[in-house]
Design an enzyme around this catalytic site. Structure first.
Site, PDB file in Angstrom:
ATOM      1  N   GLU A   3      -6.179 -10.724  -1.047  1.00 52.81           N
ATOM      2  CA  GLU A   3      -6.929 -10.524   0.216  1.00 52.81           C
ATOM      3  C   GLU A   3      -8.426 -10.518  -0.089  1.00 52.81           C
ATOM      4  O   GLU A   3      -9.190  -9.715   0.407  1.00 52.81           O
ATOM      5  CB  GLU A   3      -6.489  -9.216   0.886  1.00 52.81           C
ATOM      6  CG  GLU A   3      -5.003  -9.159   1.152  1.00 52.81           C
ATOM      7  CD  GLU A   3      -4.555  -7.910   1.877  1.00 52.81           C
ATOM      8  OE1 GLU A   3      -5.424  -7.156   2.375  1.00 52.81           O
ATOM      9  OE2 GLU A   3      -3.337  -7.643   1.953  1.00 52.81           O
ATOM     10  N   GLU A  63       0.797  -1.230   0.000  1.00 51.48           N
ATOM     11  CA  GLU A  63       0.000   0.000   0.000  1.00 51.48           C
ATOM     12  C   GLU A  63       0.836   1.290   0.000  1.00 51.48           C
ATOM     13  O   GLU A  63       0.668   2.171   0.830  1.00 51.48           O
ATOM     14  CB  GLU A  63      -0.963  -0.025   1.197  1.00 51.48           C
ATOM     15  CG  GLU A  63      -1.891  -1.213   1.171  1.00 51.48           C
ATOM     16  CD  GLU A  63      -2.724  -1.363   2.432  1.00 51.48           C
ATOM     17  OE1 GLU A  63      -2.783  -0.450   3.258  1.00 51.48           O
ATOM     18  OE2 GLU A  63      -3.328  -2.451   2.589  1.00 51.48           O
TER      19      GLU A  63
HETATM   20  O1  G3I Z   1      -3.867  -8.596  19.079  1.00 52.03           O
HETATM   21  C1  G3I Z   1      -4.458  -7.402  19.640  1.00 52.03           C
HETATM   22  C2  G3I Z   1      -5.186  -7.741  20.943  1.00 52.03           C
HETATM   23  O2  G3I Z   1      -4.242  -8.180  21.901  1.00 52.03           O
HETATM   24  C3  G3I Z   1      -5.930  -6.490  21.434  1.00 52.03           C
HETATM   25  O3  G3I Z   1      -6.674  -6.824  22.583  1.00 52.03           O
HETATM   26  C4  G3I Z   1      -6.865  -6.005  20.318  1.00 52.03           C
HETATM   27  C5  G3I Z   1      -7.667  -4.785  20.723  1.00 52.03           C
HETATM   28  O4  G3I Z   1      -6.896  -3.644  20.495  1.00 52.03           O
HETATM   29  O5  G3I Z   1      -6.078  -5.665  19.144  1.00 52.03           O
HETATM   30  C6  G3I Z   1      -5.437  -6.832  18.641  1.00 52.03           C
HETATM   31  O6  G3I Z   1      -4.678  -6.461  17.504  1.00 52.03           O
HETATM   32  C7  G3I Z   1      -5.491  -6.193  16.369  1.00 52.03           C
HETATM   33  C8  G3I Z   1      -5.028  -7.130  15.220  1.00 52.03           C
HETATM   34  O7  G3I Z   1      -5.739  -6.830  14.000  1.00 52.03           O
HETATM   35  C9  G3I Z   1      -5.274  -8.600  15.583  1.00 52.03           C
HETATM   36  O8  G3I Z   1      -6.662  -8.809  15.707  1.00 52.03           O
HETATM   37  C10 G3I Z   1      -5.221  -4.757  15.930  1.00 52.03           C
HETATM   38  O9  G3I Z   1      -5.771  -3.895  16.917  1.00 52.03           O
HETATM   39  C11 G3I Z   1      -5.921  -4.491  14.600  1.00 52.03           C
HETATM   40  O10 G3I Z   1      -5.537  -3.201  14.123  1.00 52.03           O
HETATM   41  C12 G3I Z   1      -5.431  -5.496  13.556  1.00 52.03           C
HETATM   42  O11 G3I Z   1      -6.179  -5.258  12.375  1.00 52.03           O
HETATM   43  C13 G3I Z   1      -5.593  -5.847  11.204  1.00 52.03           C
HETATM   44  C14 G3I Z   1      -5.350  -4.719  10.184  1.00 52.03           C
HETATM   45  O12 G3I Z   1      -4.847  -5.295   8.967  1.00 52.03           O
HETATM   46  C15 G3I Z   1      -4.338  -3.753  10.692  1.00 52.03           C
HETATM   47  O13 G3I Z   1      -3.107  -4.427  10.809  1.00 52.03           O
HETATM   48  C16 G3I Z   1      -6.598  -6.847  10.620  1.00 52.03           C
HETATM   49  O14 G3I Z   1      -6.715  -7.972  11.499  1.00 52.03           O
HETATM   50  C17 G3I Z   1      -6.113  -7.337   9.267  1.00 52.03           C
HETATM   51  O15 G3I Z   1      -7.122  -8.130   8.631  1.00 52.03           O
HETATM   52  C18 G3I Z   1      -5.817  -6.152   8.356  1.00 52.03           C
HETATM   53  O16 G3I Z   1      -5.279  -6.651   7.184  1.00 52.03           O
HETATM   54  C19 G3I Z   1      -4.900  -5.646   6.222  1.00 52.03           C
HETATM   55  C20 G3I Z   1      -3.685  -6.160   5.486  1.00 52.03           C
HETATM   56  O17 G3I Z   1      -2.648  -6.418   6.408  1.00 52.03           O
HETATM   57  C21 G3I Z   1      -3.264  -5.174   4.418  1.00 52.03           C
HETATM   58  N1  G3I Z   1      -4.379  -4.904   3.493  1.00 52.03           N
HETATM   59  C22 G3I Z   1      -5.578  -4.408   4.175  1.00 52.03           C
HETATM   60  C23 G3I Z   1      -6.034  -5.427   5.212  1.00 52.03           C
HETATM   61  C24 G3I Z   1      -7.302  -4.958   5.878  1.00 52.03           C
HETATM   62  O18 G3I Z   1      -7.059  -3.771   6.599  1.00 52.03           O
END
Ligand code: G3I
Length: 375
Positions: free
Chosen positions: A265, A160
């Site tokens: 994705e 991205e």
């Molecule tokens: O693991 C922590 C947990 O310990 C905590 O209690 C909770 C509440 O804050 O957060 C958890 O981490 C979260 C993580 O996902 C695991 O669930 C993060 O806050 C959250 O921001 C993260 O979101 C991910 C997002 O990328 C940002 O990294 C999504 O799961 C994931 O599906 C998404 O994937 C992205 C790709 O990497 C890139 N393309 C877009 C796609 C969708 O945004």
């Protein structure tokens, strides 16, 4: 005589009924051929894996992954904020577990991702010093890419990097390292991981303007004599508005650059987004109103069928270009595990994937495998 005939008729009715049940039971028991098996001569079929699945704590999910997919992408555990939280601090444990799981099950790993403006560890996020950013950039790419060279099949080297108009997105990397940072990321990855395929990954790059930006970026990498093996079109679309024409034109345009095209994705959401409703009604906040979460109690069959058709059309197109498309990865195993239940509005009930919350195949699953059988 009549009694004998009626007895035979009665018996044959019973026999037919029993056979019917046996057939039905047998049909229920006969496993449908798996996605990876049906498309094995066309492209890899992948899914994102969350931490619970990587730790093999999601037995139903892990079972489906092993049965249905031959490629996996770590949804989060190889992102910088998790794997590299401090200058000299790395958390390889979950990434190593993913590699081991994949190796045991003959699954290819697409590592995700080396350089991304989002999910940066705090020690990087606020860096002011250019040399520090450069040092982090070089250390991060070299450490990860060399450690997993030969263990992962590919890397999303940069994720991205583009804005919607095709220009480079403002980020700490662009700001501190200049507009050649993408080329430099691939140069470092190429040096550290000679046995690993190197990809650029982004969303909306099927859209003409952003696609043009991606093409320019790829040409820039190639012109520098640096290796780029493929491009990942993420495929976060709405089931009711999949940009089929743009997708086809993008497959053609990216393939013309001599690189692999992947859909990395894929999910087809069925919920409205806040930006769909031009409303002045201040009470219609995006969070939590019914309009924005219409299927909290279940997915209407009409919507499931609409989504199935959208997936069918997509896979029909992918098969038409199977010489250029090398992987289709879904962004998650079942509907309940999708990021789309919490984005852009937290706490909704979305249904973007092929398997439902009980890990059962949805109409979309059957429509996808039907395209394989029609090959
Ligand atoms: O693991 C922590 C947990 O310990 C905590 O209690 C909770 C509440 O804050 O957060 C958890 O981490 C979260 C993580 O996902 C695991 O669930 C993060 O806050 C959250 O921001 C993260 O979101 C991910 C997002 O990328 C940002 O990294 C999504 O799961 C994931 O599906 C998404 O994937 C992205 C790709 O990497 C890139 N393309 C877009 C796609 C969708 O945004």
């Amino acid at each position: 005589m009549i009694r004998r005939v009626s007895l035979i008729l009665a018996l044959s009715t019973v026999l037919l009924a029993v056979c019917g049940d046996i057939e039905k039971t047998a049909a229920q028991k006969v496993p449908t051929r798996s996605l990876k098996d049906l498309f094995k001569d066309d492209f890899l079929i992948g899914t994102a894996m969350n931490a619970r699945q990587i730790e093999e704590k999601d037995s139903a999910g892990n079972g489906l992954i092993i049965r249905q997919f031959n490629a996996v992408t770590p949804e989060n555990v190889m992102k910088a904020e998790i794997i590299h939280p401090g200058w000299d601090k790395y958390n390889f444990d979950l990434a190593d577990k993913l590699v081991a799981f994949a190796e045991r099950n003959n699954i290819k790993v697409n590592a995700h991702n080396l350089i991304w403006h989002s999910q940066l560890p705090p020690f990087v996020r606020n860096m002011k010093n250019t040399d520090s950013v450069r040092q982090y950039f070089e250390n991060h790419i070299t450490t990860l890419a060399s450690r997993y060279d030969g263990k992962v099949y590919s890397w999303d080297v940069v994720n991205e990097a583009l804005d919607e108009d095709g220009s480079l997105r403002k980020s700490i990397f662009l700001d501190k390292l200049g507009d050649d940072y993408v080329v430099e990321a691939f140069r470092l990855a190429q040096k550290a991981a000679p046995h690993t395929k190197l990809y650029y990954n982004d969303y909306n790059i099927e859209q003409p303007k952003k696609r043009a930006g991606a093409i320019a970026l790829i040409k820039r990498i190639q012109a520098a004599g640096v290796r780029i093996d493929g491009i990942g079109i993420q495929g976060h679309w709405r089931a009711d508005k999949v940009p089929m024409k743009d997708i086809e034109e993008s497959i053609q345009a990216f393939s013309a650059l001599g690189i692999d095209v992947m859909f990395t994705e894929l999910d087809l959401g069925v919920l409205p987004n806040p930006w769909d409703h031009q409303t002045a009604d201040v009470s219609q906040t995006a969070a939590g109103n019914e309009k924005m979460n219409p299927y909290a109690n279940g997915l209407p069959d009409s919507v499931a069928q609409m989504q199935a058709k959208a997936y069918k059309d997509l896979f029909t197109l992918f098969l038409e270009y199977k010489k250029n498309v090398t992987r289709i990865s879904f962004w998650g195993v079942n509907d309940g595990q999708s990021w789309l239940n919490n984005w852009p509005i937290p706490g909704r009930t979305n249904y973007p994937l092929l398997f439902d919350r009980d890990f059962k195949p949805k109409p979309a699953f059957y429509s996808v495998i039907a395209t394989a059988k029609e090959k």
